[in-house]
Design a protein around this motif. Structure first.
Motif, PDB file in Angstrom:
ATOM      1  N   GLY A   1       0.777  -1.227   0.000  1.00 55.84           N
ATOM      2  CA  GLY A   1       0.000   0.000   0.000  1.00 55.84           C
ATOM      3  C   GLY A   1       0.808   1.276   0.000  1.00 55.84           C
ATOM      4  O   GLY A   1       0.279   2.327   0.328  1.00 55.84           O
ATOM      5  N   TYR A   2       2.079   1.192  -0.330  1.00 58.77           N
ATOM      6  CA  TYR A   2       2.902   2.383  -0.398  1.00 58.77           C
ATOM      7  C   TYR A   2       2.840   2.990  -1.795  1.00 58.77           C
ATOM      8  O   TYR A   2       2.886   2.284  -2.791  1.00 58.77           O
ATOM      9  N   ARG A   3       2.733   4.310  -1.870  1.00 62.50           N
ATOM     10  CA  ARG A   3       2.695   5.029  -3.134  1.00 62.50           C
ATOM     11  C   ARG A   3       4.132   5.240  -3.599  1.00 62.50           C
ATOM     12  O   ARG A   3       4.990   5.665  -2.835  1.00 62.50           O
ATOM     13  N   THR A   4       4.411   4.913  -4.864  1.00 59.92           N
ATOM     14  CA  THR A   4       5.739   5.085  -5.440  1.00 59.92           C
ATOM     15  C   THR A   4       5.681   6.168  -6.502  1.00 59.92           C
ATOM     16  O   THR A   4       4.819   6.146  -7.376  1.00 59.92           O
ATOM     17  N   PHE A   5       6.591   7.131  -6.391  1.00 62.95           N
ATOM     18  CA  PHE A   5       6.699   8.247  -7.331  1.00 62.95           C
ATOM     19  C   PHE A   5       7.995   8.085  -8.109  1.00 62.95           C
ATOM     20  O   PHE A   5       9.066   7.934  -7.517  1.00 62.95           O
ATOM     21  N   GLU A   6       7.897   8.106  -9.427  1.00 59.37           N
ATOM     22  CA  GLU A   6       9.078   7.925 -10.276  1.00 59.37           C
ATOM     23  C   GLU A   6       9.200   9.068 -11.283  1.00 59.37           C
ATOM     24  O   GLU A   6       8.196   9.643 -11.699  1.00 59.37           O
TER      25      GLU A   6
END
Length: 83
Positions: A54-59
């Protein structure tokens, strides 16, 4: 004054201008494949997805001269749902 210069030199000796490049994870645009972009070289492409636990990943990707995407930045933060 002399001790200050020595301290600064020691602090700068531990600095590195290049770190390890981020690796694509499941959900990344380039995970397990080569992604191409129609945008001009040098364009920054952003991608956001819900990753592991449930962690949001920003790339952030940069379009290369051949049209492929190169992963330049990857950050993970908790994703809070508001009902």
């Amino acid at each position: 004054m002399r001790y200050t210069a020595i301290f600064i030199a020691m602090a700068l000796a531990g600095c590195s201008t290049t770190g390890p490049s981020p690796e694509p994870v499941p959900g990344s645009l380039t995970y397990g494949r080569v992604a191409r972009s129609p945008y001009p070289p040098g364009t920054v492409v952003k991608n956001t997805f819900l990753g592991k636990w449930g962690y949001r990943t920003f790339e952030k990707y940069v379009v290369q001269s051949d049209g492929t995407l190169r992963l330049t930045s990857q950050q993970t933060a908790p994703d809070f749902l508001v009902f």
